[in-house]
Write an enzyme that holds these catalytic residues in place. Sequence first.
Site, PDB file in Angstrom:
ATOM      1  N   TYR A  19       3.126   9.796  -0.784  1.00  0.00           N
ATOM      2  CA  TYR A  19       4.212   9.281   0.065  1.00  0.00           C
ATOM      3  C   TYR A  19       5.587   9.509  -0.570  1.00  0.00           C
ATOM      4  O   TYR A  19       6.607   9.378   0.114  1.00  0.00           O
ATOM      5  CB  TYR A  19       4.043   7.783   0.368  1.00  0.00           C
ATOM      6  CG  TYR A  19       2.749   7.396   1.059  1.00  0.00           C
ATOM      7  CD1 TYR A  19       1.910   8.364   1.619  1.00  0.00           C
ATOM      8  CD2 TYR A  19       2.361   6.065   1.160  1.00  0.00           C
ATOM      9  CE1 TYR A  19       0.715   8.004   2.232  1.00  0.00           C
ATOM     10  CE2 TYR A  19       1.176   5.707   1.781  1.00  0.00           C
ATOM     11  CZ  TYR A  19       0.353   6.681   2.310  1.00  0.00           C
ATOM     12  OH  TYR A  19      -0.820   6.314   2.910  1.00  0.00           O
TER      13      TYR A  19
ATOM     14  N   LYS B 230      -2.658   5.684  -4.378  1.00  0.00           N
ATOM     15  CA  LYS B 230      -3.755   6.618  -4.105  1.00  0.00           C
ATOM     16  C   LYS B 230      -3.548   7.911  -4.880  1.00  0.00           C
ATOM     17  O   LYS B 230      -2.407   8.380  -5.019  1.00  0.00           O
ATOM     18  CB  LYS B 230      -3.825   6.940  -2.601  1.00  0.00           C
ATOM     19  CG  LYS B 230      -3.771   5.702  -1.713  1.00  0.00           C
ATOM     20  CD  LYS B 230      -3.929   5.990  -0.234  1.00  0.00           C
ATOM     21  CE  LYS B 230      -3.593   4.763   0.589  1.00  0.00           C
ATOM     22  NZ  LYS B 230      -2.152   4.578   0.845  1.00  0.00           N
TER      23      LYS B 230
ATOM     24  N   HIS C  41      -7.580   9.493  -2.195  1.00  0.00           N
ATOM     25  CA  HIS C  41      -6.915   9.535  -0.887  1.00  0.00           C
ATOM     26  C   HIS C  41      -7.788  10.164   0.206  1.00  0.00           C
ATOM     27  O   HIS C  41      -7.834   9.658   1.328  1.00  0.00           O
ATOM     28  CB  HIS C  41      -5.582  10.282  -1.033  1.00  0.00           C
ATOM     29  CG  HIS C  41      -4.542   9.866  -0.047  1.00  0.00           C
ATOM     30  ND1 HIS C  41      -3.211   9.800  -0.357  1.00  0.00           N
ATOM     31  CD2 HIS C  41      -4.619   9.524   1.265  1.00  0.00           C
ATOM     32  CE1 HIS C  41      -2.521   9.408   0.709  1.00  0.00           C
ATOM     33  NE2 HIS C  41      -3.349   9.242   1.698  1.00  0.00           N
TER      34      HIS C  41
ATOM     35  N   ASP D 290       0.839  -1.200   0.000  1.00  0.00           N
ATOM     36  CA  ASP D 290       0.000   0.000   0.000  1.00  0.00           C
ATOM     37  C   ASP D 290       0.878   1.256   0.000  1.00  0.00           C
ATOM     38  O   ASP D 290       1.520   1.574   0.996  1.00  0.00           O
ATOM     39  CB  ASP D 290      -0.885   0.009   1.256  1.00  0.00           C
ATOM     40  CG  ASP D 290      -1.836   1.191   1.284  1.00  0.00           C
ATOM     41  OD1 ASP D 290      -2.958   1.049   0.768  1.00  0.00           O
ATOM     42  OD2 ASP D 290      -1.457   2.266   1.797  1.00  0.00           O
TER      43      ASP D 290
HETATM   44  P1  NAD Z   1       0.681   1.860  11.958  1.00  0.00           P
HETATM   45  O1  NAD Z   1      -0.492   1.778  12.879  1.00  0.00           O
HETATM   46  O2  NAD Z   1       0.910   0.779  10.977  1.00  0.00           O
HETATM   47  O3  NAD Z   1       1.934   2.060  12.904  1.00  0.00           O
HETATM   48  C1  NAD Z   1       3.221   2.185  12.392  1.00  0.00           C
HETATM   49  C2  NAD Z   1       4.169   2.443  13.565  1.00  0.00           C
HETATM   50  O4  NAD Z   1       4.232   1.291  14.389  1.00  0.00           O
HETATM   51  C3  NAD Z   1       5.564   2.748  13.074  1.00  0.00           C
HETATM   52  O5  NAD Z   1       6.089   3.774  13.876  1.00  0.00           O
HETATM   53  C4  NAD Z   1       6.326   1.460  13.326  1.00  0.00           C
HETATM   54  O6  NAD Z   1       7.656   1.717  13.609  1.00  0.00           O
HETATM   55  C5  NAD Z   1       5.604   0.868  14.504  1.00  0.00           C
HETATM   56  N1  NAD Z   1       5.611  -0.606  14.493  1.00  0.00           N
HETATM   57  C6  NAD Z   1       5.114  -1.415  13.507  1.00  0.00           C
HETATM   58  N2  NAD Z   1       5.264  -2.708  13.842  1.00  0.00           N
HETATM   59  C7  NAD Z   1       5.851  -2.731  15.055  1.00  0.00           C
HETATM   60  C8  NAD Z   1       6.268  -3.776  15.925  1.00  0.00           C
HETATM   61  N3  NAD Z   1       6.076  -5.059  15.584  1.00  0.00           N
HETATM   62  N4  NAD Z   1       6.859  -3.442  17.088  1.00  0.00           N
HETATM   63  C9  NAD Z   1       7.036  -2.149  17.440  1.00  0.00           C
HETATM   64  N5  NAD Z   1       6.669  -1.102  16.655  1.00  0.00           N
HETATM   65  C10 NAD Z   1       6.077  -1.391  15.473  1.00  0.00           C
HETATM   66  O7  NAD Z   1       0.584   3.310  11.243  1.00  0.00           O
HETATM   67  P2  NAD Z   1       0.599   3.864   9.758  1.00  0.00           P
HETATM   68  O8  NAD Z   1       1.905   3.620   9.091  1.00  0.00           O
HETATM   69  O9  NAD Z   1       0.150   5.272   9.846  1.00  0.00           O
HETATM   70  O10 NAD Z   1      -0.534   3.027   8.991  1.00  0.00           O
HETATM   71  C11 NAD Z   1      -0.242   1.889   8.207  1.00  0.00           C
HETATM   72  C12 NAD Z   1      -0.391   2.191   6.727  1.00  0.00           C
HETATM   73  O11 NAD Z   1      -1.680   2.737   6.450  1.00  0.00           O
HETATM   74  C13 NAD Z   1       0.556   3.281   6.211  1.00  0.00           C
HETATM   75  O12 NAD Z   1       1.881   2.854   6.080  1.00  0.00           O
HETATM   76  C14 NAD Z   1      -0.102   3.648   4.914  1.00  0.00           C
HETATM   77  O13 NAD Z   1       0.162   2.683   3.909  1.00  0.00           O
HETATM   78  C15 NAD Z   1      -1.575   3.620   5.325  1.00  0.00           C
HETATM   79  N6  NAD Z   1      -2.080   4.951   5.717  1.00  0.00           N
HETATM   80  C16 NAD Z   1      -3.074   5.508   4.967  1.00  0.00           C
HETATM   81  C17 NAD Z   1      -3.592   6.745   5.276  1.00  0.00           C
HETATM   82  C18 NAD Z   1      -4.696   7.317   4.444  1.00  0.00           C
HETATM   83  O14 NAD Z   1      -5.030   8.503   4.601  1.00  0.00           O
HETATM   84  N7  NAD Z   1      -5.281   6.551   3.559  1.00  0.00           N
HETATM   85  C19 NAD Z   1      -3.100   7.469   6.382  1.00  0.00           C
HETATM   86  C20 NAD Z   1      -2.074   6.896   7.152  1.00  0.00           C
HETATM   87  C21 NAD Z   1      -1.600   5.637   6.815  1.00  0.00           C
END
Ligand code: NAD
Length: 280
Positions: free
Chosen positions: A53, A78, A111, A48
Amino acid sequence: MSSSLSPSVPLNDGNSIPVLGFGVFKVPPADTEQAVSTALQAGYRHIDTAAMYGNERETGRAVAASGIPRDELYLVTKLWNSEQGYDSTLAAFDLSMDRLGIDYLDLYLVHWPMPKRNKFIDTFRAFAHLRDQGRVRSIGVSNFEPEHLTALVDATGIVPAVNQVELHPRLPQTELREVHARLGIATEAWGPLGQGSLLTNPAVTAVAERHGRTTAQVLIRWHIQLGNIVIPKSVNPERIASNFDVFDFELSESDMASISSLDDGNRLGPDPRTFDFTGR
Ligand code: NAD
């Protein structure tokens, strides 16, 4: 390489999507090829990204270098807010595809709705055109509230395949998920780990200790068992792999309930009803 892949679920257009994918929001371009390569080696097939990004090119490089057949991959990007509108959407799509280096996309998402601009309907008409041309398999939206979904379906007669929204135990989006179920839209969770903030939560930790699992694994299971598509992000190779290692255990009803009790309506990201940002 892992021999087990994520299960897939059907979408309303006859296609299907792997329930567990890899998100690359805020992965710096210099780290993206390595992170996506690691994810593909760990067994992820659903990636994704987004034009916003700034890492589509590096995502595409990892995909090309993997040697995994294109039809075994599920690639999502997106359309950024500044490009909403019919013609600008078609042009932005071409640029995303050039950067990704692919000739069809599995899922294209609007998006954000950006309701003040009133362009998401024209944007989605361009998405439908791309789907009719076979350049996109499935078309969906992100951050759409019920009124945006209703306006879109009423105007175009097309029900988006997916709505990707902020969703985690503190913001379980119960009402929106009911709207999705009624319309036949798949719910995809962004920020599934609360962008990291839920990983030390005591209720999640208690369940993780009971199962001998990490808190991230427990949160990912919570999403999958609720029926969400889930796309956790990490750049750490061990975490990328362990976040995928969630298909050999199950949360009980009481585990699910204790995690769901964290619901306090807390939103980490902007409110889609007022968010009106076209910068980067
Ligand atoms: P997330 O909830 O996936 O959290 C990511 C955070 O958790 C990072 O800081 C990472 O270092 C930490 N983490 C992940 N696995 C871990 C583990 N096993 N142990 C310890 N820490 C860990 O947050 P996100 O990245 O905001 O969301 C996931 C995905 O969703 C994004 O990468 C993106 O592709 C998508 N996204 C979309 C939108 C949108 O507007 N459509 C907005 C934000 C994110």
